[in-house]
Every structure is written in structure tokens, then in C-alpha cells.
Motif scaffolding. Structure first.
Motif, short mmCIF file in Angstrom:
data_model
loop_
_atom_site.label_atom_id
_atom_site.label_comp_id
_atom_site.label_asym_id
_atom_site.label_seq_id
_atom_site.Cartn_x
_atom_site.Cartn_y
_atom_site.Cartn_z
N TYR A 1 -0.87 -0.54 -3.51
CA TYR A 1 -2.13 0.06 -3.96
C TYR A 1 -2.36 1.42 -3.32
O TYR A 1 -2.11 1.61 -2.13
CB TYR A 1 -3.30 -0.84 -3.58
N PRO A 2 -2.92 2.35 -4.11
CA PRO A 2 -3.46 3.59 -3.52
C PRO A 2 -4.86 3.30 -2.99
O PRO A 2 -5.24 2.12 -2.86
CB PRO A 2 -3.48 4.53 -4.72
N GLY A 3 -5.68 4.30 -2.70
CA GLY A 3 -7.07 4.07 -2.31
C GLY A 3 -7.81 3.45 -3.48
O GLY A 3 -7.64 3.88 -4.62
N ILE A 4 -8.63 2.43 -3.20
CA ILE A 4 -9.34 1.74 -4.28
C ILE A 4 -10.82 2.15 -4.26
O ILE A 4 -11.48 2.08 -3.21
CB ILE A 4 -9.22 0.20 -4.14
N SER B 1 0.84 -1.21 0.00
CA SER B 1 0.00 0.00 0.00
C SER B 1 0.87 1.25 0.00
O SER B 1 2.04 1.21 0.42
CB SER B 1 -0.88 -0.03 1.27
N ILE B 2 0.26 2.38 -0.41
CA ILE B 2 0.94 3.67 -0.28
C ILE B 2 1.21 4.00 1.19
O ILE B 2 1.97 4.91 1.49
CB ILE B 2 0.11 4.82 -0.90
N ALA B 3 0.60 3.21 2.09
CA ALA B 3 0.81 3.42 3.54
C ALA B 3 2.22 3.08 3.98
O ALA B 3 2.60 3.36 5.11
CB ALA B 3 -0.19 2.57 4.33
N VAL C 1 0.39 1.61 12.13
CA VAL C 1 0.78 0.21 12.30
C VAL C 1 0.49 -0.56 11.01
O VAL C 1 1.23 -1.47 10.63
CB VAL C 1 0.09 -0.43 13.53
N TYR C 2 -0.56 -0.15 10.30
CA TYR C 2 -0.88 -0.76 9.00
C TYR C 2 0.32 -0.59 8.06
O TYR C 2 0.76 -1.55 7.42
CB TYR C 2 -2.13 -0.08 8.44
N GLY C 3 0.86 0.63 8.01
CA GLY C 3 2.03 0.90 7.17
C GLY C 3 3.23 0.07 7.62
O GLY C 3 3.99 -0.44 6.79
N GLY D 1 -12.79 0.12 6.83
CA GLY D 1 -11.80 0.53 7.82
C GLY D 1 -10.53 1.14 7.29
O GLY D 1 -9.52 1.18 7.98
N GLY D 2 -10.57 1.69 6.08
CA GLY D 2 -9.38 2.37 5.54
C GLY D 2 -9.49 3.88 5.66
O GLY D 2 -10.57 4.41 5.97
N THR D 3 -8.40 4.57 5.41
CA THR D 3 -8.38 6.04 5.42
C THR D 3 -8.97 6.59 4.13
O THR D 3 -9.54 7.68 4.09
CB THR D 3 -6.92 6.52 5.61
C1 AKB Z 1 -6.42 2.34 3.53
O1 AKB Z 1 -6.94 3.45 3.41
O2 AKB Z 1 -6.07 1.87 4.62
C2 AKB Z 1 -6.20 1.53 2.27
C3 AKB Z 1 -4.84 1.74 1.69
C4 AKB Z 1 -4.51 3.01 1.03
O3 AKB Z 1 -4.02 0.86 1.75
N1 AKB Z 1 -7.21 1.83 1.32
#
Ligand code: AKB
Length: 325
Positions: A175-178, A123-125, A147-149, A187-189
Motif C-alpha cells: 500500500y501507498p499512503g491511504i 507497504s511502499i516502505a 524498521v517499519y520497512g 503514526g505513519g509518514t
Molecule cells: C506509513 O506512512 O507508515 C504508512 C505506509 C505508507 O505504509 N501509511
């Protein structure tokens, strides 16, 4: 394709936003019984369970994955089950457990059973404040704030290790936002870029949780699936990055998206009330440089803000009209 050479694919996270559409796309491309959809707790849609095999799989339980791999003689896994960034910040322990233990188990099962290929989305995270936020390069400093990043950076390194140490053919994109109309993200940003369409059609009104001028990279679902499938079908000799590839499609602010939607729904009004997710968005790139993916395996997206918005409004309006939402 002869039955002997046919790929047998397991998709984890198949009831989620990407998994639900990618499973159907893979089934369309091959024999429907050769794509096994795996979900954890969520009941699969009729479409998913009636179009091919479905199994309940907890990816934090290695034996559970192993059993399904043996049962269907799986040779390829698309491992999509994950906890996203916003839920991750609310429950970092859960995010680490699901994202890290899940990936480690998938890689171990793939190594033990000598699977042909694994796809895992980063992810871009992975980027944080030390990376430049505009046209963020492929090889940047990776010090994420979430923590996701952290799980995505650690996951990229683990995939790269399994490739170097065990020769596992594991492939990944950041991936960017899908954005998609079939299954909402959870539950994503970047979820606001999907919710805004549902609320615009349903209520003509949306309260957006990031500021109007927040710019993030986004991608429409057909391109998201194309990135995964093109990379998985690319000749191994073309793939020099075994961490993960930057893939870009479009970048826009929340305000620009609202104004694009207003072209179809003029009465639509968007308010902006930033919450804790603003800080996460502010730590991510505004656009990313995907020169390496384009050069090495021919990545090229098809949708921009204009064509994505038109298609989203058409598809979602149809689903609302048929009471499918
Ligand atoms: C998120 O928002 O957490 C995801 C992502 C950009 O990996 N959509």
C-alpha cells in the motif's frame, strides 16, 4: 451463498484506519455475523461493535488468535494490526515485536488450522534509496531505511515462505499512503495527507510535517479496500507473486494537495515545517509501477487527486456537521 460455503473472516486491526472500513465493507458483502472484527486496546465504534461480532485480540499472543479462530470457525484472516513508520522509528523494538511476531503468529495459526486464505498488507516502505524513486518496478532492490520497512520486507519473505513451504494461500499488496475520512491513521509518514483535510475544514490552517514539494504515492480508501478484496477473490492461478504486489493509484506533492483543497476552501493556508518524517518520505518512491498487478489480477484504481479531494471534503464536512468527528 449457503451457510456451509460461507467464509468466516477475522479482521485484526479492525479499529484502525483500514480495518474499520474494510470490516464494514466485508460485512456489507456477506452475512454480517461472518466477519469478526478484532481490536487490541482501542474501544470499537458503535458502528463496528453493533454490526457484527467484536473481540479483543492481541496478535502478539498466538493462543489469543487461535482461540478466536476456533470460536468462530474462521477460515480467512485479514491481518491489519501493525505499528506504522513514524511510531516505528520512535520505538523500533515495539515495531519489530508487533509487526513480526504478530504476522508470524497469524501465519502459524493459519497453517495449524489449515485456513483457506490470509491477507496481509505490505507497504511502499519496503523500498529504500537503492530503488528508483519514479515508477518503482515490482521487482526492485529492497533495502529500506526504517524498521517499519524492514518488518515489511521480512514479512513479505515470510509470507512467500509459508506459501512455498506449507501451501498457505497468503496474498499481499504494497500500500501507498491511504487517505480516508472515517478513522484517522495513527503514526505513519503519510498521515499529513489525511490530517490536512481535517485541519482545513476545522481551522483553515495546517502545519505540514513534510516539505511542499514532497511527492509520495497515495490511494483513496475505496480503492484500498478494492485492492484487498479483488486480490483475495482472484483465482489462485492468476497470482504469481507471493511476496507482495505494487498497487498504484495517484501521486502528488503536499503543495498540490493543499492547492486542490483550496479549490473548495479558498481561505485555507498550509505551512510547511518538516520534521524527522521528511527523511523517511525522501527514502520512499514518488510513484510506483503496478503493471504486474494490473496484468495478473486486473487491478485498476478508480480515484485520482481531483475525485478523491472532492469526495473527502464532502464526506468530512458532513461528519463535522453531524458532530461525528
Ligand atoms: C506509513 O506512512 O507508515 C504508512 C505506509 C505508507 O505504509 N501509511
Amino acid at each position: 451463498m449457503s451457510a456451509k460455503n460461507m467464509k468466516r473472516i477475522l479482521v485484526t486491526g479492525a479499529t484502525g484506519q483500514i480495518g474499520s472500513e474494510l470490516t464494514m465493507e466485508l460485512r456489507k458483502k456477506g452475512h454480517k455475523d461472518s466477519v469478526i472484527a478484532a481490536g487490541h486496546k482501542k474501544k470499537p465504534s458503535d458502528k463496528l461493535s453493533e454490526s457484527g461480532p467484536f473481540e479483543y485480540v492481541d496478535t502478539t499472543d498466538r493462543e489469543n488468535i487461535s482461540k478466536v479462530v476456533k470460536k468462530y470457525d474462521v477460515d480467512t484472516i485479514y491481518h491489519l494490526a501493525a505499528v506504522l513508520s513514524a511510531i516505528g522509528e520512535e520505538n523500533p523494538q515495539l515495531a519489530w515485536h508487533v509487526n513480526m511476531d504478530g504476522l508470524y503468529n497469524v501465519l502459524e495459526v493459519a497453517r495449524e488450522h489449515k485456513l483457506a486464505r490470509v491477507f496481509w498488507p505490505s507497504s511502499i516502505a519496503v523500498f529504500g534509496l537503492k530503488a528508483s524513486r519514479v515508477n518503482t518496478p515490482q521487482d526492485s532492490v529492497l533495502i529500506p531505511r526504517t524498521v517499519y520497512g524492514v518488518t515489511k520486507v521480512a514479512g513479505e519473505l515470510l509470507c512467500n515462505y509459508y506459501h512455498g513451504r506449507f501451501g498457505l494461500d497468503v496474498r499481499s499488496v504494497r500500500y501507498p499512503g491511504i487517505i480516508s475520512s472515517e478513522t484517522p491513521p495513527g503514526g505513519g509518514t503519510t498521515d499529513y495527507a489525511v490530517e490536512i483535510f481535517y485541519e482545513a475544514i476545522r481551522r483553515n490552517h495546517y502545519v505540514c510535517f513534510v516539505k511542499e514539494d514532497t511527492v509520495l504515492p497515495m490511494m483513496y480508501m475505496p480503492d484500498c479496500m478494492k485492492a484487498a478484496i479483488d486480490l483475495m477473490e482472484a483465482d489462485a492461478s492468476k497470482i504469481s507473486h507471493r511476496t507482495s504486489y505494487n498497487v498504484n493509484a495517484m501521486s502528488f506533492s503536499a503543495g498540490e494537495l493543499a492547492r486542490e483543497i483550496q479549490k473548495y476552501i479558498p481561505s485555507f493556508r498550509c505551512e510547511y515545517k518538516p520534521d524527522f518524517r521528511q527523511k523517511i518520505a525522501d527514502s520512499w518512491p514518488m510513484s510506483i509501477d503496478d503493471f504486474v498487478a494490473r496484468k495478473e489480477w486486473g487491478w485498476k484504481p478508480s480515484y485520482d487527486l481531483t475525485s478523491m479531494t472532492k469526495d473527502m471534503i464532502e464526506k468530512l464536512s458532513e461528519r463535522f456537521a453531524k458532530n461525528m468527528v
